[in-house]
Design a protein around this motif. Structure first.
Motif, short mmCIF file in Angstrom:
data_model
loop_
_atom_site.label_atom_id
_atom_site.label_comp_id
_atom_site.label_asym_id
_atom_site.label_seq_id
_atom_site.Cartn_x
_atom_site.Cartn_y
_atom_site.Cartn_z
N ASP A 49 37.33 3.14 -14.40
CA ASP A 49 38.43 2.33 -14.94
C ASP A 49 38.16 0.85 -14.74
O ASP A 49 38.37 0.04 -15.67
N GLU A 50 37.70 0.48 -13.56
CA GLU A 50 37.47 -0.93 -13.27
C GLU A 50 36.32 -1.50 -14.10
O GLU A 50 36.40 -2.62 -14.60
N ILE A 51 35.24 -0.74 -14.21
CA ILE A 51 34.10 -1.24 -14.98
C ILE A 51 34.44 -1.33 -16.46
O ILE A 51 34.10 -2.32 -17.13
N LYS A 52 35.13 -0.34 -16.98
CA LYS A 52 35.52 -0.39 -18.38
C LYS A 52 36.48 -1.53 -18.66
O LYS A 52 36.43 -2.17 -19.72
N ALA A 53 37.37 -1.82 -17.71
CA ALA A 53 38.30 -2.94 -17.87
C ALA A 53 37.56 -4.27 -17.96
O ALA A 53 38.05 -5.22 -18.57
N ALA A 54 36.36 -4.33 -17.35
CA ALA A 54 35.55 -5.54 -17.39
C ALA A 54 34.60 -5.54 -18.58
O ALA A 54 33.77 -6.45 -18.71
N GLY A 55 34.69 -4.50 -19.42
CA GLY A 55 33.83 -4.42 -20.60
C GLY A 55 32.52 -3.71 -20.38
O GLY A 55 31.65 -3.72 -21.25
N GLY A 56 32.37 -3.04 -19.21
CA GLY A 56 31.13 -2.36 -18.91
C GLY A 56 31.16 -0.89 -19.23
O GLY A 56 32.15 -0.36 -19.73
N GLN A 57 30.06 -0.20 -18.91
CA GLN A 57 29.92 1.23 -19.22
C GLN A 57 29.41 1.99 -18.00
O GLN A 57 28.61 1.47 -17.22
N THR A 58 29.88 3.22 -17.86
CA THR A 58 29.43 4.07 -16.76
C THR A 58 29.12 5.47 -17.27
O THR A 58 29.61 5.90 -18.31
N THR A 59 28.31 6.16 -16.51
CA THR A 59 28.15 7.59 -16.63
C THR A 59 28.44 8.17 -15.26
O THR A 59 27.75 7.83 -14.29
N LEU A 60 29.47 8.99 -15.15
CA LEU A 60 29.88 9.53 -13.87
C LEU A 60 29.17 10.86 -13.61
O LEU A 60 29.13 11.73 -14.48
N VAL A 61 28.63 11.00 -12.40
CA VAL A 61 27.93 12.22 -12.02
C VAL A 61 28.53 12.74 -10.71
O VAL A 61 28.06 12.37 -9.62
N PRO A 62 29.57 13.56 -10.79
CA PRO A 62 30.11 14.15 -9.56
C PRO A 62 29.12 15.18 -9.02
O PRO A 62 28.86 16.18 -9.67
N VAL A 63 28.57 14.91 -7.85
CA VAL A 63 27.52 15.78 -7.33
C VAL A 63 27.47 15.68 -5.81
O VAL A 63 27.71 14.61 -5.24
N ASP A 64 27.17 16.77 -5.18
CA ASP A 64 26.88 16.79 -3.75
C ASP A 64 25.39 16.53 -3.59
O ASP A 64 24.57 17.22 -4.21
N LEU A 65 25.02 15.54 -2.81
CA LEU A 65 23.61 15.19 -2.68
C LEU A 65 22.77 16.31 -2.06
O LEU A 65 21.54 16.27 -2.14
N MET A 66 23.43 17.30 -1.49
CA MET A 66 22.67 18.44 -0.97
C MET A 66 22.40 19.48 -2.06
O MET A 66 21.76 20.50 -1.80
N ASP A 67 22.88 19.22 -3.27
CA ASP A 67 22.52 20.05 -4.41
C ASP A 67 21.21 19.51 -4.97
O ASP A 67 21.18 18.78 -5.96
N PHE A 68 20.12 19.86 -4.33
CA PHE A 68 18.83 19.28 -4.66
C PHE A 68 18.37 19.64 -6.07
O PHE A 68 17.69 18.85 -6.73
N ASP A 69 18.74 20.81 -6.55
CA ASP A 69 18.38 21.18 -7.91
C ASP A 69 19.03 20.24 -8.92
O ASP A 69 18.41 19.89 -9.93
N ALA A 70 20.26 19.82 -8.63
CA ALA A 70 20.95 18.88 -9.52
C ALA A 70 20.23 17.53 -9.53
O ALA A 70 20.11 16.89 -10.58
N LEU A 71 19.74 17.10 -8.38
CA LEU A 71 19.00 15.84 -8.32
C LEU A 71 17.69 15.95 -9.10
O LEU A 71 17.26 14.99 -9.75
N ASP A 72 17.06 17.10 -9.05
CA ASP A 72 15.85 17.31 -9.83
C ASP A 72 16.13 17.23 -11.34
O ASP A 72 15.32 16.68 -12.10
N ARG A 73 17.27 17.77 -11.75
CA ARG A 73 17.62 17.74 -13.18
C ARG A 73 18.03 16.35 -13.66
O ARG A 73 17.97 16.05 -14.86
N LEU A 74 18.44 15.51 -12.72
CA LEU A 74 18.95 14.19 -13.08
C LEU A 74 17.90 13.36 -13.81
O LEU A 74 18.20 12.70 -14.80
N GLY A 75 16.67 13.39 -13.32
CA GLY A 75 15.62 12.61 -13.96
C GLY A 75 15.41 13.00 -15.41
O GLY A 75 15.28 12.13 -16.28
#
Length: 241
Positions: A49-75
């Motif tokens: 909300d704050e970044i968009k209000a300033a005219g910016g863009q985000t991609t939100l990634v709700p993730v537990d950093l111990m989900d290592f497979d998810a981190l592998d897929r991120l790249g």
């Protein structure tokens, strides 16, 4: 606000609160597209909300950093969309328990090492090819004074952050022939909930806010920063190899 990060793709871990939230927010306000990682969905939505209000863009990634497979897929997901990554901020971390080393449970030890060390290595493994595609890839990992002082009862922080420092410097040495620059930063005591929990007798008004600390650290992510394999001490303003 100046758009000096316009067109940059920046990934920030631990972006739902504290210093990570403010780094992500300031990068977004200054033109970067922020890929924000955290477990706390509500905090990520507030950031969005704050970044968009300033005219910016985000991609939100709700993730537990111990989900290592998810981190592998991120790249792979980042490559499919942007073909590169310009900025990586390894901010997320876990304090664990303050305890004599012999009293730390294997579960606590393994969890802190997983979040503070293994997750950052998995991000390096996943994102290194993307940062190499940037014209000025920048990576910054947050550390703390305990990595150097080896303070009694702070063993989990000392051990895990020492490992992060060695990892970052090794990666920097492996990347000397590229446009990537990989550094560390010790933000010093900051007015956060975690600081209040570990130092309950400290007056928070005497500490810098996360906004102030983040503003200094964001400057280390600019393309014109050519240092690599070094540690920036925010309190002294000095770099050490």
């Amino acid at each position: 606000m100046t758009q000096d990060f316009d067109g940059r793709i920046a990934l920030v871990t631990g972006a739902s609160r504290g210093i990570g939230y403010q780094i992500a927010k300031q990068l977004g306000e200054r033109g970067a597209h922020v890929i924000a990682l955290a477990r706390t969905v509500g905090g990520l939505e507030d950031l969005d909300d704050e970044i968009k209000a300033a005219g910016g863009q985000t991609t939100l990634v709700p993730v537990d950093l111990m989900d290592f497979d998810a981190l592998d897929r991120l790249g792979a997901a980042i490559f499919e969309r942007w073909k590169k990554l310009d900025i990586l901020v390894g901010n997320a971390g876990m304090l664990g328990v303050l305890s004599p080393l012999g009293h730390i449970s294997p579960k606590d030890f393994e969890k802190v090492m997983a979040v503070n060390v293994t997750a950052n290595w998995r991000l390096v493994r996943s994102l290194d090819p993307l940062l190499r595609q940037s014209d000025a890839g920048r990576a910054l990992f947050l550390t703390c004074v305990q990595a150097q002082t080896r303070t009694a009862f702070w063993g989990l922080q000392s051990i895990s952050k020492s490992a992060v420092e060695t990892m970052a410097r090794t990666w920097a040495n492996e990347s000397l022939q590229t446009a990537m620059k990989i550094n560390l930063a010790d933000p010093g005591p900051t007015r956060t909930g975690l600081r209040a929990k570990t130092m309950p007798g400290e007056a928070p008004e005497n500490l810098p806010t996360t906004q102030v600390v983040a503003a200094d650290l964001v400057e280390l992510l600019k393309p014109e920063i050519f240092r690599t394999g070094e540690l920036y001490d925010r309190i002294s303003g000095e770099w050490t190899s």
